[in-house]
Design a protein around this motif. Structure first.
Motif, mmCIF file in Angstrom:
data_model
loop_
_atom_site.group_PDB
_atom_site.id
_atom_site.type_symbol
_atom_site.label_atom_id
_atom_site.label_comp_id
_atom_site.label_asym_id
_atom_site.label_seq_id
_atom_site.Cartn_x
_atom_site.Cartn_y
_atom_site.Cartn_z
ATOM 1 N N MET A 1 33.719 25.162 41.033
ATOM 2 C CA MET A 1 34.312 24.159 40.671
ATOM 3 C C MET A 1 33.558 23.698 39.776
ATOM 4 O O MET A 1 33.007 24.696 38.769
ATOM 5 C CB MET A 1 33.837 22.749 42.235
ATOM 6 N N ASN A 2 34.065 22.663 38.578
ATOM 7 C CA ASN A 2 33.157 22.147 37.445
ATOM 8 C C ASN A 2 32.055 21.280 38.079
ATOM 9 O O ASN A 2 33.074 19.856 37.931
ATOM 10 C CB ASN A 2 33.947 22.304 36.578
ATOM 11 N N THR B 1 28.488 22.102 34.706
ATOM 12 C CA THR B 1 27.975 23.016 35.329
ATOM 13 C C THR B 1 29.393 24.020 35.763
ATOM 14 O O THR B 1 29.743 23.686 36.820
ATOM 15 C CB THR B 1 26.797 22.985 35.855
ATOM 16 N N GLY B 2 29.459 25.210 35.708
ATOM 17 C CA GLY B 2 30.609 25.828 36.457
ATOM 18 C C GLY B 2 29.898 26.651 37.487
ATOM 19 O O GLY B 2 28.602 27.523 37.826
ATOM 20 N N LEU B 3 30.392 26.313 38.624
ATOM 21 C CA LEU B 3 29.698 26.738 39.911
ATOM 22 C C LEU B 3 30.996 27.324 40.689
ATOM 23 O O LEU B 3 32.254 26.929 40.893
ATOM 24 C CB LEU B 3 29.424 25.474 41.035
ATOM 25 N N GLN B 4 30.214 28.578 41.727
ATOM 26 C CA GLN B 4 31.187 29.509 42.484
ATOM 27 C C GLN B 4 31.054 29.293 43.662
ATOM 28 O O GLN B 4 29.390 29.846 43.575
ATOM 29 C CB GLN B 4 31.291 30.225 41.664
ATOM 30 N N ILE B 5 30.959 29.404 44.802
ATOM 31 C CA ILE B 5 30.730 29.934 46.352
ATOM 32 C C ILE B 5 31.371 30.550 47.120
ATOM 33 O O ILE B 5 32.807 30.002 46.864
ATOM 34 C CB ILE B 5 30.643 28.641 47.115
ATOM 35 N N ILE B 6 30.976 31.484 47.752
ATOM 36 C CA ILE B 6 31.934 32.619 48.732
ATOM 37 C C ILE B 6 31.345 31.663 49.660
ATOM 38 O O ILE B 6 29.785 32.103 50.161
ATOM 39 C CB ILE B 6 31.714 34.208 48.125
ATOM 40 N N CYS B 7 32.295 32.270 50.690
ATOM 41 C CA CYS B 7 31.608 32.408 52.087
ATOM 42 C C CYS B 7 32.370 33.469 52.757
ATOM 43 O O CYS B 7 33.898 33.246 52.648
ATOM 44 C CB CYS B 7 31.985 30.509 52.840
ATOM 45 N N ASP B 8 32.483 33.567 54.117
ATOM 46 C CA ASP B 8 33.440 34.392 54.735
ATOM 47 C C ASP B 8 33.646 34.039 55.744
ATOM 48 O O ASP B 8 34.133 32.419 55.940
ATOM 49 C CB ASP B 8 31.677 35.983 55.799
ATOM 50 N N ALA B 9 34.700 34.709 57.032
ATOM 51 C CA ALA B 9 35.327 34.586 57.832
ATOM 52 C C ALA B 9 34.709 33.677 58.758
ATOM 53 O O ALA B 9 35.456 32.741 59.896
ATOM 54 C CB ALA B 9 36.828 35.263 58.683
ATOM 55 N N ALA B 10 33.689 33.780 58.665
ATOM 56 C CA ALA B 10 32.591 32.450 59.806
ATOM 57 C C ALA B 10 32.472 31.483 59.015
ATOM 58 O O ALA B 10 31.545 30.404 59.950
ATOM 59 C CB ALA B 10 31.252 33.647 60.835
ATOM 60 N N TYR B 11 32.708 30.602 58.130
ATOM 61 C CA TYR B 11 32.541 29.552 57.291
ATOM 62 C C TYR B 11 31.235 29.761 56.874
ATOM 63 O O TYR B 11 30.589 28.800 56.869
ATOM 64 C CB TYR B 11 33.146 28.670 57.517
ATOM 65 N N ILE B 12 30.534 30.586 56.136
ATOM 66 C CA ILE B 12 28.473 30.755 56.272
ATOM 67 C C ILE B 12 28.844 30.946 54.503
ATOM 68 O O ILE B 12 29.770 32.655 54.194
ATOM 69 C CB ILE B 12 28.235 32.454 56.993
#
Length: 196
Positions: free
Chosen positions: A127-128, A138-149
């Motif tokens: 998202m921006n 600000t450009g933002l990147q969030i990565i979560c795993d299969a457990a939503y963590i």
């Protein structure tokens, strides 16, 4: 003492056998649309939607015997639309003629099916973030795993930066290329150049 209006309404209802009309909207076959329409709304072609449907179908269970329950294909298309536009449940529900609660249940079912099928699946959200008073973003990147963590956050990019650049220069990208993790990253088209 009982309210005479309520008694009168009950009498009319009983005598005239008034029933609330059940309205069943006809469901459209999404796969009947051309691929250009599907790509715009769902980010997949009909062949890709069918492929995903066949992969996830064993992991989705409908526990209802109602005659007008949604098929898994209908659920999948609604969820793909939610993923594709990154909007709110209300917006997707309004576009697809479902309530927010129904869309929420569909998203949950499909996400749980993805988790069962691909336990090493990671989801990417980009998202921006804008600050109107400072006229900056600000450009933002969030990565979560299969457990939503949440497993990775990249928030150091001022201004409008392309998703693929944020990903390509992230620590996670380098670690995936070195083979430190086994899994798949699910993201939008912005990640395509680096994931193929």
């Amino acid at each position: 003492m009982n309210n005479p209006v309520d008694e009168g309404a009950a009498l009319l209802h009983r005598e005239l056998n008034i029933r609330r009309e059940i309205v069943i909207r006809p469901r459209i076959d999404v796969l009947a649309f051309p691929d250009s329409y599907l790509l715009e709304r769902y980010r997949f072609t009909s062949q890709s939607i069918t492929y995903i449907h066949n992969l996830l179908r064993p992991y989705i269970y409908n526990f209802t015997n109602r005659s007008h329950a949604l098929t898994f294909q209908q659920m999948l298309c609604v969820v793909l639309r939610f993923f594709a536009n990154g909007s709110f449940l209300y917006n997707v529900g309004d576009a697809e003629h479902f309530s927010k609660a129904t869309v929420c249940r569909m998203v949950r079912k499909v996400c749980l099916a993805l988790k069962r099928l691909l336990p090493s699946l990671w989801f990417s959200l980009d998202m921006n973030l804008s600050e109107p008073l400072r006229r900056s973003s600000t450009g933002l990147q969030i990565i979560c795993d299969a457990a939503y963590i949440i497993s990775n956050v990249e928030a150091k990019w001022p201004g409008s930066v392309h998703d693929s650049r944020i990903y390509h220069e992230s620590n996670l990208s380098n670690r995936l290329q070195r083979g430190e993790f086994d899994g798949l990253l699910l993201g939008d088209r912005g990640y395509h150049a680096n994931l193929v």
